[in-house]
Design a protein around this motif. Structure first.
Motif, PDB file in Angstrom:
ATOM      1  N   ALA B  68      -6.488   5.021   7.427  1.00 35.43           N
ATOM      2  CA  ALA B  68      -7.724   5.835   7.478  1.00 35.43           C
ATOM      3  C   ALA B  68      -8.647   5.489   6.319  1.00 35.43           C
ATOM      4  O   ALA B  68      -9.863   5.520   6.461  1.00 35.43           O
ATOM      5  N   CYS B  69      -8.062   5.160   5.174  1.00 34.06           N
ATOM      6  CA  CYS B  69      -8.857   4.884   3.978  1.00 34.06           C
ATOM      7  C   CYS B  69      -9.201   3.402   3.848  1.00 34.06           C
ATOM      8  O   CYS B  69      -9.796   2.986   2.837  1.00 34.06           O
ATOM      9  N   GLY B  70      -8.810   2.603   4.835  1.00 36.16           N
ATOM     10  CA  GLY B  70      -9.181   1.188   4.840  1.00 36.16           C
ATOM     11  C   GLY B  70      -8.425   0.346   3.835  1.00 36.16           C
ATOM     12  O   GLY B  70      -8.923  -0.678   3.369  1.00 36.16           O
ATOM     13  N   ILE B  71      -7.222   0.766   3.473  1.00 36.55           N
ATOM     14  CA  ILE B  71      -6.421   0.029   2.482  1.00 36.55           C
ATOM     15  C   ILE B  71      -5.182  -0.552   3.161  1.00 36.55           C
ATOM     16  O   ILE B  71      -4.511   0.143   3.933  1.00 36.55           O
ATOM     17  N   GLN B  72      -4.901  -1.798   2.871  1.00 37.85           N
ATOM     18  CA  GLN B  72      -3.651  -2.397   3.354  1.00 37.85           C
ATOM     19  C   GLN B  72      -2.744  -2.638   2.161  1.00 37.85           C
ATOM     20  O   GLN B  72      -3.147  -3.302   1.203  1.00 37.85           O
ATOM     21  N   PRO B 146      13.193  11.988  -0.570  1.00 37.86           N
ATOM     22  CA  PRO B 146      12.816  11.247  -1.775  1.00 37.86           C
ATOM     23  C   PRO B 146      11.455  11.694  -2.340  1.00 37.86           C
ATOM     24  O   PRO B 146      10.567  12.112  -1.597  1.00 37.86           O
ATOM     25  N   ILE B 147      11.337  11.591  -3.658  1.00 35.10           N
ATOM     26  CA  ILE B 147      10.157  12.139  -4.338  1.00 35.10           C
ATOM     27  C   ILE B 147       9.301  11.051  -4.988  1.00 35.10           C
ATOM     28  O   ILE B 147       8.290  11.354  -5.599  1.00 35.10           O
ATOM     29  N   ASN B 148       9.725   9.782  -4.854  1.00 30.99           N
ATOM     30  CA  ASN B 148       9.012   8.712  -5.563  1.00 30.99           C
ATOM     31  C   ASN B 148       7.932   8.045  -4.712  1.00 30.99           C
ATOM     32  O   ASN B 148       7.230   7.165  -5.178  1.00 30.99           O
ATOM     33  N   VAL B 149       7.820   8.475  -3.451  1.00 32.73           N
ATOM     34  CA  VAL B 149       6.868   7.831  -2.542  1.00 32.73           C
ATOM     35  C   VAL B 149       5.501   8.495  -2.672  1.00 32.73           C
ATOM     36  O   VAL B 149       5.409   9.717  -2.711  1.00 32.73           O
ATOM     37  N   ARG B 150       4.455   7.696  -2.732  1.00 25.10           N
ATOM     38  CA  ARG B 150       3.095   8.246  -2.744  1.00 25.10           C
ATOM     39  C   ARG B 150       2.205   7.362  -1.883  1.00 25.10           C
ATOM     40  O   ARG B 150       2.534   6.208  -1.598  1.00 25.10           O
ATOM     41  N   VAL B 151       1.100   7.911  -1.466  1.00 22.42           N
ATOM     42  CA  VAL B 151       0.129   7.108  -0.732  1.00 22.42           C
ATOM     43  C   VAL B 151      -0.255   5.930  -1.630  1.00 22.42           C
ATOM     44  O   VAL B 151      -0.538   6.106  -2.806  1.00 22.42           O
ATOM     45  N   GLY B 152      -0.188   4.714  -1.088  1.00 25.07           N
ATOM     46  CA  GLY B 152      -0.521   3.520  -1.866  1.00 25.07           C
ATOM     47  C   GLY B 152       0.690   2.857  -2.499  1.00 25.07           C
ATOM     48  O   GLY B 152       0.587   1.753  -3.015  1.00 25.07           O
ATOM     49  N   GLY B 153       1.850   3.509  -2.496  1.00 24.67           N
ATOM     50  CA  GLY B 153       3.038   2.867  -3.075  1.00 24.67           C
ATOM     51  C   GLY B 153       4.032   3.863  -3.625  1.00 24.67           C
ATOM     52  O   GLY B 153       4.476   4.770  -2.921  1.00 24.67           O
ATOM     53  N   PHE B 154       4.351   3.718  -4.908  1.00 28.15           N
ATOM     54  CA  PHE B 154       5.393   4.529  -5.547  1.00 28.15           C
ATOM     55  C   PHE B 154       4.893   5.070  -6.885  1.00 28.15           C
ATOM     56  O   PHE B 154       4.070   4.444  -7.543  1.00 28.15           O
ATOM     57  N   TYR B 312      12.897  -9.612  -5.601  1.00 26.09           N
ATOM     58  CA  TYR B 312      12.082  -8.507  -6.140  1.00 26.09           C
ATOM     59  C   TYR B 312      11.371  -8.852  -7.441  1.00 26.09           C
ATOM     60  O   TYR B 312      11.976  -9.381  -8.380  1.00 26.09           O
ATOM     61  N   GLN B 313      10.104  -8.563  -7.460  1.00 33.47           N
ATOM     62  CA  GLN B 313       9.322  -8.601  -8.698  1.00 33.47           C
ATOM     63  C   GLN B 313       8.709  -7.212  -8.817  1.00 33.47           C
ATOM     64  O   GLN B 313       7.956  -6.804  -7.929  1.00 33.47           O
ATOM     65  N   PRO B 314       9.013  -6.462  -9.869  1.00 31.79           N
ATOM     66  CA  PRO B 314       8.478  -5.097  -9.948  1.00 31.79           C
ATOM     67  C   PRO B 314       6.950  -5.097  -9.827  1.00 31.79           C
ATOM     68  O   PRO B 314       6.277  -5.812 -10.570  1.00 31.79           O
ATOM     69  N   PRO B 315       6.408  -4.343  -8.863  1.00 31.97           N
ATOM     70  CA  PRO B 315       4.951  -4.310  -8.737  1.00 31.97           C
ATOM     71  C   PRO B 315       4.323  -3.614  -9.944  1.00 31.97           C
ATOM     72  O   PRO B 315       4.841  -2.603 -10.409  1.00 31.97           O
ATOM     73  N   GLU B 316       3.257  -4.160 -10.425  1.00 34.79           N
ATOM     74  CA  GLU B 316       2.588  -3.614 -11.602  1.00 34.79           C
ATOM     75  C   GLU B 316       1.088  -3.601 -11.341  1.00 34.79           C
ATOM     76  O   GLU B 316       0.471  -4.662 -11.266  1.00 34.79           O
ATOM     77  N   PRO B 317       0.475  -2.450 -11.141  1.00 39.02           N
ATOM     78  CA  PRO B 317       1.079  -1.125 -11.124  1.00 39.02           C
ATOM     79  C   PRO B 317       1.905  -0.905  -9.851  1.00 39.02           C
ATOM     80  O   PRO B 317       1.889  -1.748  -8.955  1.00 39.02           O
ATOM     81  N   SER B 318       2.569   0.235  -9.796  1.00 35.43           N
ATOM     82  CA  SER B 318       3.497   0.474  -8.688  1.00 35.43           C
ATOM     83  C   SER B 318       2.800   1.031  -7.444  1.00 35.43           C
ATOM     84  O   SER B 318       3.450   1.375  -6.479  1.00 35.43           O
ATOM     85  N   TYR B 319       1.495   1.151  -7.491  1.00 31.22           N
ATOM     86  CA  TYR B 319       0.761   1.606  -6.307  1.00 31.22           C
ATOM     87  C   TYR B 319      -0.645   1.029  -6.351  1.00 31.22           C
ATOM     88  O   TYR B 319      -1.115   0.590  -7.413  1.00 31.22           O
ATOM     89  N   VAL B 320      -1.282   0.995  -5.192  1.00 29.77           N
ATOM     90  CA  VAL B 320      -2.693   0.622  -5.170  1.00 29.77           C
ATOM     91  C   VAL B 320      -3.496   1.912  -4.997  1.00 29.77           C
ATOM     92  O   VAL B 320      -3.037   2.865  -4.363  1.00 29.77           O
ATOM     93  N   ALA B 321      -4.668   1.922  -5.593  1.00 26.10           N
ATOM     94  CA  ALA B 321      -5.520   3.107  -5.469  1.00 26.10           C
ATOM     95  C   ALA B 321      -5.991   3.222  -4.022  1.00 26.10           C
ATOM     96  O   ALA B 321      -6.354   2.219  -3.392  1.00 26.10           O
ATOM     97  N   VAL B 322      -5.926   4.424  -3.493  1.00 28.17           N
ATOM     98  CA  VAL B 322      -6.374   4.662  -2.116  1.00 28.17           C
ATOM     99  C   VAL B 322      -7.419   5.782  -2.157  1.00 28.17           C
ATOM    100  O   VAL B 322      -7.092   6.953  -1.976  1.00 28.17           O
ATOM    101  N   PRO B 323      -8.676   5.423  -2.434  1.00 28.27           N
ATOM    102  CA  PRO B 323      -9.697   6.475  -2.475  1.00 28.27           C
ATOM    103  C   PRO B 323      -9.939   7.062  -1.094  1.00 28.27           C
ATOM    104  O   PRO B 323      -9.902   6.335  -0.095  1.00 28.27           O
TER     105      PRO B 323
END
Lengths: 152, 416
Positions: B68-72, B146-154, B312-323
């Motif tokens: 919906a927010c146009g983010i992949q 689980p509590i570590n999941v967020r929109v855009g990642g973790f 695995y390479q730890p993503p940095e940052p762990s999420y992408v911004a989803v405005p």
């Protein structure tokens, strides 16, 4: 054991929250949904496991709680355990099933004490009913005393 | 959909007229209560729909909101999402295979009786389940909801060293998963072929788990994820509080049989080889064989988890911004029990305007009823207790959430 979003079924999680403030050394506090595979991993081999759960009774005295030192070994098998009131949770596999499964795969705690708290209301919501909330301090004292006595 | 089930059968002159599977799930109004909430909240709220597959709800919600927010979301974040989902598959499949389903085939009333005679086998199932839970705990923060999941990642991504330790636990689980396939493939399976159409998420790059680019069906062209509601329509039926879904008006099946039949060419060589050993063939429409497909998918999920950890390479940052932006988004993923679709309408104020959730159990309910109608018709000579047992077994083939209960079915046969 329990679900903090089903009112009095949240008595177990409420007790864990209350005990977290006490910082009891050597005590592991866990909230469990009671799923047997997970439950028996949590208590396998510990000197003392204390399980606190809500029960629905008929007739009911909400807030009353009952302590059972569960006979866990085969020769101590207590057929009465299976006749005790059902857990208030929505999973039908309860503590008796977990106990039987743990016995079959040798994952019993050395001692198992169950506190069953009579529930008044297990509908949706986050607040304990008044009689169950009023019982919480007595329950905390009882469990802390239980833990102290086990160290003697 | 965690609830109790009842089956009401109407028999007239020795012929089954109706078999209504009633699911007494009290309406929980999730779709309604999501309206007006913040657009970042659905992953946490919808996770509460199921205690066995919360990651599926979180993932489909994230996919839909990001759409919906146009983010992949791609790269390492998507791979971490897939790893978390593998944990749920392993844990859920092991639970179903060992604790619920296998006793049916071996003549045991439940897993406890099975463990009494075959402790080593049940130990193997518990080891597998624990390995799945370990992934959920490390990547998701805890095994239930689980509590570590967020929109855009973790909220945070685990470090390399912690995943290396997780891999140590997963390696023996791969042996256990392979042994599970050999074990269940040796069961006796009644002959049954269902004609229903099959539906599964499809990802051209790999066996679809955490997302896909289209929806694949067995009797029609693929369709885009955003066309889901053009093809799948839910309706109320008088006898159940759970909605019934139809695919272009017909009965259909989602879940392991559909995934295997529609996507099996994307399984790993090891999983494909085991499927060949189990004589599964190109398609699988026998619901009793779902236990074999689950076992093969468990092998795949453990292998895939090990591969994801290796790379695995730890993503940095762990999420992408989803405005937030005004829009409608669609999200699918493959829950252990089948395709899970979410659609959200979001306003420019970041509030959810509309929410639609189509869980696998609702999609499969009509197919389960049809199977029950056949099984009751063929076994009307049995008494009600034996018939209820047979029906419970039939329902467990599909693993709807009500199958959590070992003796859950209240059977009423109305003979006219």
């Amino acid at each position: 054991m329990g679900n903090e979003y089903r009112r009095d079924d949240g008595i177990g999680p409420a007790l864990v929250a209350a005990l977290e403030d006490r910082r009891l050394p050597g005590v592991t506090l866990l909230v469990s949904d009671g799923e047997p595979a997970r439950l028996i991993d949590d208590w396998a081999g510990v000197p003392l496991a204390i399980v606190v759960d809500a029960v629905l009774c008929e007739p009911s005295a909400p807030g009353e709680f009952y302590r059972t030192d569960v006979p866990i070994h085969e020769h101590q098998h207590d057929p009465g355990l299976e006749r005790r009131p059902h857990s208030a949770g929505s999973h039908s596999l309860g503590i008796p099933d977990a106990l039987r499964l743990a016995r079959a795969v040798d994952r019993l705690p050395h001692r198992l004490v169950v506190y069953a708290v009579e529930a008044a209301d297990v509908t949706f919501g986050t607040d304990l009913s008044a009689p169950v909330a009023a019982a919480l301090p007595r329950l905390v004292d009882a469990v802390v005393t239980e833990l102290s006595r086990s160290r003697e | 959909m965690e609830g109790e089930g009842a089956l009401h059968v109407t028999v007239r002159d020795g012929v089954v007229e109706r078999a209504d599977l009633q699911i007494y799930e009290p309406p929980r109004f999730f779709e309604a209560l999501l309206r007006g909430r913040g657009y970042t909240e659905p992953p946490d709220i919808t996770a509460r729909i199921c205690g066995i597959c919360p990651v599926a709800y979180q993932t489909s919600a994230c996919n839909a909101i990001e759409d919906a927010c146009g983010i992949q979301v791609g790269g390492a974040i998507r791979e971490l999402r897939r790893l978390l989902y593998c944990g749920e598959w392993i844990s859920s499949h092991a639970l179903h295979i060992y604790l619920l389903h296998a006793p049916d085939f071996l003549g045991y009333p439940d897993v406890i009786a099975l463990a009494t005679d075959h402790r080593d086998i049940v130990e193997r199932g518990l080891l597998l389940k624990k390995a799945g839970n370990a992934i959920l705990e490390l990547v998701g923060g805890r095994a239930i909801h689980p509590i570590n999941v967020r929109v855009g990642g973790f909220y945070s991504a685990p470090g390399r060293a912690r995943l290396d330790r997780l891999a140590e636990q997963l390696r023996p689980a791969l042996d256990a998963a392979i042994a599970t396939v050999h074990w269940v493939a040796g069961f006796d399976f009644p002959d049954l072929e269902l004609e229903h159409e099959l539906l599964a998420v499809h990802d051209p790059a790999r066996y679809a788990i955490e997302s896909g680019t289209s929806v694949r069906r067995s009797a029609g062209p693929n369709f885009a994820v955003d066309a889901f509601s053009n093809h799948v329509v839910e309706e109320h039926v008088p006898h159940s509080t759970a909605l019934h879904a139809g695919l272009d008006g017909g009965r259909y099946l989602t879940g392991p049989l559909a995934r295997y039949t529609l996507n099996h060419e994307q399984l790993s060589p090891l999983a494909s080889g085991l499927a060949a050993d189990a004589e599964l063939g190109e398609m699988c429409r026998n619901p009793f064989l779902s236990i074999v497909v689950r076992a093969i998918e468990t092998v795949y999920a453990v292998e895939e988890a090990l591969r994801l950890i290796e790379e695995y390479q730890p993503p940095e940052p762990s999420y992408v911004a989803v405005p937030a932006r005004d829009g409608v988004g669609h999200g699918v993923s493959e829950a252990p029990r089948g395709l899970l679709y979410h659609r959200y309408g979001i306003g420019s104020d970041g509030l959810v305007r509309s929410a639609t959730i189509v869980p696998p159990t609702a999609q499969n309910q009509a197919a389960i009823e049809d199977d029950l109608r056949r099984i009751v018709s063929a076994n009307l000579h049995l008494d009600d207790e034996a018939l209820a047992g047979l029906c419970e077994r039939t329902i467990r083939n599909y693993d709807p959430c009500i199958s959590c209960s070992t003796h859950f079915l209240d059977l009423t046969v109305e003979r006219r």
